[in-house]
Each structure stands twice: as C-alpha cells, then as structure tokens.
Scaffold this motif. Structure first.
Motif, PDB file in Angstrom:
ATOM      1  N   PHE A   1       0.824  -1.213   0.000  1.00  0.00           N
ATOM      2  CA  PHE A   1       0.000   0.000   0.000  1.00  0.00           C
ATOM      3  C   PHE A   1       0.858   1.264   0.000  1.00  0.00           C
ATOM      4  O   PHE A   1       0.409   2.327   0.441  1.00  0.00           O
ATOM      5  N   SER A   2       2.086   1.155  -0.496  1.00  0.00           N
ATOM      6  CA  SER A   2       2.959   2.326  -0.542  1.00  0.00           C
ATOM      7  C   SER A   2       2.463   3.308  -1.606  1.00  0.00           C
ATOM      8  O   SER A   2       1.776   2.928  -2.565  1.00  0.00           O
ATOM      9  N   ALA A   3       2.824   4.568  -1.453  1.00  0.00           N
ATOM     10  CA  ALA A   3       2.350   5.624  -2.361  1.00  0.00           C
ATOM     11  C   ALA A   3       2.744   5.384  -3.820  1.00  0.00           C
ATOM     12  O   ALA A   3       1.901   5.531  -4.716  1.00  0.00           O
ATOM     13  N   PRO A   4       4.006   5.008  -4.124  1.00  0.00           N
ATOM     14  CA  PRO A   4       4.343   4.781  -5.540  1.00  0.00           C
ATOM     15  C   PRO A   4       3.531   3.647  -6.174  1.00  0.00           C
ATOM     16  O   PRO A   4       3.119   3.755  -7.330  1.00  0.00           O
ATOM     17  N   VAL A   5       3.302   2.586  -5.414  1.00  0.00           N
ATOM     18  CA  VAL A   5       2.527   1.459  -5.947  1.00  0.00           C
ATOM     19  C   VAL A   5       1.077   1.862  -6.176  1.00  0.00           C
ATOM     20  O   VAL A   5       0.481   1.551  -7.222  1.00  0.00           O
ATOM     21  N   LEU A   6       0.476   2.560  -5.223  1.00  0.00           N
ATOM     22  CA  LEU A   6      -0.914   2.991  -5.384  1.00  0.00           C
ATOM     23  C   LEU A   6      -1.052   4.003  -6.519  1.00  0.00           C
ATOM     24  O   LEU A   6      -2.077   4.011  -7.224  1.00  0.00           O
ATOM     25  N   ASN A   7      -0.052   4.851  -6.713  1.00  0.00           N
ATOM     26  CA  ASN A   7      -0.086   5.786  -7.837  1.00  0.00           C
ATOM     27  C   ASN A   7      -0.036   5.038  -9.169  1.00  0.00           C
ATOM     28  O   ASN A   7      -0.784   5.355 -10.100  1.00  0.00           O
ATOM     29  N   GLY A   8       0.837   4.039  -9.253  1.00  0.00           N
ATOM     30  CA  GLY A   8       0.881   3.217 -10.464  1.00  0.00           C
ATOM     31  C   GLY A   8      -0.406   2.452 -10.674  1.00  0.00           C
ATOM     32  O   GLY A   8      -0.874   2.297 -11.811  1.00  0.00           O
ATOM     33  N   LEU A   9      -1.005   1.967  -9.571  1.00  0.00           N
ATOM     34  CA  LEU A   9      -2.281   1.254  -9.672  1.00  0.00           C
ATOM     35  C   LEU A   9      -3.380   2.163 -10.211  1.00  0.00           C
ATOM     36  O   LEU A   9      -4.176   1.758 -11.070  1.00  0.00           O
ATOM     37  N   ALA A  10      -3.424   3.406  -9.734  1.00  0.00           N
ATOM     38  CA  ALA A  10      -4.430   4.361 -10.220  1.00  0.00           C
ATOM     39  C   ALA A  10      -4.242   4.627 -11.710  1.00  0.00           C
ATOM     40  O   ALA A  10      -5.219   4.673 -12.474  1.00  0.00           O
ATOM     41  N   ASN A  11      -2.999   4.781 -12.151  1.00  0.00           N
ATOM     42  CA  ASN A  11      -2.740   5.002 -13.577  1.00  0.00           C
ATOM     43  C   ASN A  11      -3.163   3.791 -14.417  1.00  0.00           C
ATOM     44  O   ASN A  11      -3.678   3.947 -15.523  1.00  0.00           O
ATOM     45  N   THR A  12      -2.942   2.599 -13.869  1.00  0.00           N
ATOM     46  CA  THR A  12      -3.359   1.388 -14.576  1.00  0.00           C
ATOM     47  C   THR A  12      -4.873   1.350 -14.752  1.00  0.00           C
ATOM     48  O   THR A  12      -5.387   1.029 -15.831  1.00  0.00           O
ATOM     49  N   LEU A  13      -5.596   1.691 -13.685  1.00  0.00           N
ATOM     50  CA  LEU A  13      -7.062   1.678 -13.763  1.00  0.00           C
ATOM     51  C   LEU A  13      -7.573   2.728 -14.748  1.00  0.00           C
ATOM     52  O   LEU A  13      -8.501   2.465 -15.529  1.00  0.00           O
TER      53      LEU A  13
END
Length: 306
Positions: free
Chosen positions: A58-70
């Motif tokens: 749940f780190s910020a870089p991973v969640l940011n990448g997840l949002a871009n993927t969605l």
C-alpha cells in the motif's frame, strides 16, 4: 413334464456395488502433496520476502501506479468499445467504401504489434514535428507542437484504445450477425430506420453474445497496460520495477504487482458474470417472453399481438 415358468415372478434382489475410481484417489493424494509442498515453501522460504511485500503493498508509488493502470484500462476500453461499434457497423454496411475503410483499419491494427503502435504514437513528432488545423492544402489556422500535444499518457491511450477498437469491432460484428435477420426485416416493416433497428432491436439482443468476450478483453487490457513501460509511462508494473531497481528486492515487488493484478482481475470477473446473467436471463434455448421487437410491436398495436 416340467411346469411352465411363472411369468410374473420377481427377480432375486441383488446388492448394488458402487463403481470404484482408484484414479481419483491417486489424483487427490498427488494434489494434496503438491498443495502441502506449496504452502510449506511459501511459509518457510525467506526469499519471498513477505515483510517487504507487506511494506510496499500500500505504498504511495505502488498505489499511484495502480491508479494510472485503472485509468488507462477504463479509458482505453471506452475508446475501444465506441470505436469497435462504429467499425463493426461500417464493416457490415452495404456501402463498399465504408466497408473497405473498416477492413483496412482492422488489417492494419490487428496486423502490427501493440508495442510497435505504442512506440509509433510516442515518436509521432519524428514524422510530423507540428500538427495543424486549417483548410486542406491551404492556410493553417492553429499549429501545435507534436511533442507537447502527444504526451506519454495520450500516446498510451491512442496505442491501447485504437488497437482495442480493431478487436472490439470483430466482437461486435459477430454479435450483430448472431441476431436473426428476420428481426431487422420486421423492424423495417414497422417503419424503423436502420439506426433505430440497430439501437433498439439488434444491439440489445446481440449483447448476450458481445458481453463475454468484452469482459475477457477488459481483463486482458488491465494486464496489457503493462506494455506502456516501453514509452516510459508509469503504471503498476513500472512502479514496482523502479522500486526494485533501487533496493534489489525483485521477487517481493513482483509479488506486490501480481497481488494487485489478481485482485482486480477477480473483481472484473465477478462483474462480468453479473452482467452475463443480466443479459442472458431467459435465453436458455427458447424464445424469451418479450424480445425487444415483440415489445415494440405490442406497444404499437396496443398490446394486441397474436
């Protein structure tokens, strides 16, 4: 003389013996052993790095990448679906020009690799340094710098969306052709235009055929977004790659990405099944109680259908 056999005699009862399936028990035993080995290695092999997985999940870089993927998945599928419907209609058009243009589009975008298309849109400025609006072969009213206009995000959308439109066109075309031709003929007899027939009669019935492969395409698009790494856009896989390139924890970070992909794929699969049940309701090999055309005819005749 021997007495004749009694025709109504009841047969002697016999004990039924269940059919034995030793192969099933062998398969169960093998799978149980393999499952135990898998659980054991997951719990005892420290190289999986479960504490690191928990740290970065749940780190910020991973969640940011997840949002871009969605965002890429949703917007690319919207472009693909809208473009696919238009291309399918063009492909089925009796106009040879429209049909030919759609055929060339499908040939081009399905015949070249998606990575090549992403790179093409990313390096479009090498072909056209400036893009302009104006009169063809005449004055230009507005001129745009291509590098400024085609951002990495827009290049991703163009590459993913336009490529998906080619595949969605074939899915929609197959769905439209699965509807009986008599439906369109009956709609025409009621005075409906081709556009009205397509929108109110054909497409609602074709959805039962269109939905399953569209769900598969959406799940595929979720994972295909990882290809945008070739043009430097940051999505989920790119985010974890940047992290493990600095801390060298490759396997734990890949597990983080895999966990998010599995979760999102599971949610999309569940949603797909709900939509399939919605559009497949009452179509178990029989005519439904009221198809779109029957409902329309009943409405126009005041409910007096024979």
């Amino acid at each position: 003389m021997a007495e004749p056999a009694t025709t109504g005699a009841r047969p002697e009862p016999r004990d039924a013996v269940a059919v034995r399936h030793p192969g099933r028990w062998v398969a169960i035993a093998v799978l149980a052993v393999l499952g135990a080995m898998l659980v054991n290695t997951l719990l005892t092999n420290e190289n999986f790095g479960w504490p690191i997985v928990a740290q970065y999940l749940f780190s910020a870089p991973v969640l940011n990448g997840l949002a871009n993927t969605l965002v890429l998945t949703v917007m690319s599928m919207l472009i693909g679906i809208v473009g696919g419907v238009g291309l399918a209609v063009m492909r089925l058009s009796p106009n040879p020009v429209l049909s030919g243009v759609a055929g060339v589009y499908l040939w081009l975008f399905r015949g070249t690799p998606l990575i090549a298309q992403l790179l093409f849109w990313s390096f479009l400025s090498a072909l056209y340094p400036n893009l302009s609006l104006g009169i063809p072969f005449g004055p230009e009213f507005v001129v745009f710098d291509t590098n400024s206009l085609i951002t990495p995000f827009l290049a991703c959308l163009l590459g993913l969306g336009l490529n998906e439109a080619a595949y969605m066109a074939e899915i929609v075309r197959g769905g439209i052709q699965s509807v009986d031709q008599g439906q369109s003929e009956a709609a025409g007899a009621l005075g409906m235009t081709r556009a009205q027939t397509l929108r109110r009669v054909v497409l609602p019935q074709a959805m039962r055929v269109i939905i399953p492969p569209t769900g598969n395409e959406t799940i595929g698009m979720l994972k295909t977004t990882s290809l945008v790494v070739v043009i430097g856009y940051t999505e989920l896989l790119t985010s974890v790659q940047r992290i493990y390139s600095t801390n060298f924890q490759t396997i734990p970070l890949l597990i983080v990405a895999a966990a998010w992909y599995l979760l999102l794929t599971s949610l999309l699969t569940a949603g797909q099944r709900v939509i399939e049940r919605r559009y497949g309701r009452g179509v178990a090999g029989a005519v439904t109680e009221a198809t779109p055309l029957v409902r329309l005819f009943s409405f126009r005749t005041g409910g007096k259908t024979s």
